[in-house]
Design an enzyme around this catalytic site. Structure first.
Site, mmCIF file in Angstrom:
data_model
loop_
_atom_site.group_PDB
_atom_site.id
_atom_site.type_symbol
_atom_site.label_atom_id
_atom_site.label_comp_id
_atom_site.label_asym_id
_atom_site.label_seq_id
_atom_site.Cartn_x
_atom_site.Cartn_y
_atom_site.Cartn_z
ATOM 1 N N ASP A 108 -4.311 -1.477 4.758
ATOM 2 C CA ASP A 108 -2.705 -1.609 4.845
ATOM 3 C C ASP A 108 -2.354 -0.602 5.830
ATOM 4 O O ASP A 108 -2.407 -1.122 6.927
ATOM 5 C CB ASP A 108 -2.082 -1.278 3.506
ATOM 6 N N ASP A 164 -3.352 -5.028 -7.468
ATOM 7 C CA ASP A 164 -2.467 -4.957 -8.788
ATOM 8 C C ASP A 164 -0.943 -4.922 -8.226
ATOM 9 O O ASP A 164 -0.662 -4.579 -7.097
ATOM 10 C CB ASP A 164 -2.725 -3.865 -9.640
#
Ligand code: IMP
Ligand code: MG
Length: 183
Positions: A108, A164
């Protein structure tokens, strides 16, 4: 579209595409690491599903690696991440002269993998490679590039295949985007 726990999900990458791509990745990793002593380091928790698929395919390619896990956490108080990281759980085995593969679910900002790579580089491995299932290049805050990338995706928050939202939805066998919650 699927609704779970009152939230709506749209599939971004389905199970068949995941399986096909992971097979391709392992083929490449097998070629690159041929004849080397391999040490795999998984970054908890998100990497565990991807890593378990990788590992079982390693077997098919006659790769028999050592395996350990780390936990990396950002520190500092407040809700906005300071961007500073620390090793919360370290490996307990020596990686000197090994062909090291660091595995994470998603790349990310790039902070986690840049930190992990630098940390393990100091332990004198013969090679250090990084492998992620997903990459969101738009989000990068540094120049980090992984050696093996499953899929590049747009700047969207995804769950499933180990990833998640609030420690939920890791069990989805596909990668999904959470659609805006209706209030
Ligand atoms: P980075 O240090 O910003 O590259 O952080 C990567 C970590 O952030 C990953 O290991 C994930 O745990 C988490 N992360 C980043 N994007 C997502 C996402 O879309 N869904 C779930 N977790 C994410
Ligand atoms: Mg993670």
């Amino acid at each position: 579209m699927k609704t779970i726990k009152g939230m709506k999900f749209e599939t971004l990458i389905n199970e068949i595409d995941i399986a096909t791509r992971v097979k391709e990745m392992v083929k490449k990793i097998a070629e690159d690491s041929k004849g080397k002593e391999i040490f795999v380091i998984g970054i908890l928790k998100g990497s565990f599903v991807f890593l378990s698929d990788l590992l079982r395919l390693f077997y098919v390619h006659n790769i028999h690696p050592s395996l350990d896990f780390i936990t990396v956490e950002s520190y500092g108080s407040g809700k906005i991440s300071s961007g500073k990281l620390k090793m919360l759980r370290d490996i307990t085995t020596d990686i000197e002269n090994k062909w090291v593969l660091i595995v994470d679910d998603i790349l990310d900002t790039g902070r986690t993998l840049a930190f992990a790579k630098e940390y393990f580089q100091k332990k004198n491995p013969a090679y250090i490679k990084t492998c992620v299932f997903l990459d969101k290049p738009e989000r990068r805050v540094n120049e980090f590039k992984a050696d093996y990338v499953g899929f590049e995706i747009p700047d969207k928050f995804v769950v499933g295949y180990g990833m998640d939202y609030d420690n939920l939805f890791r069990e989805l066998p596909y990668v999904a985007v959470i659609l805006d919650e209706e209030k």
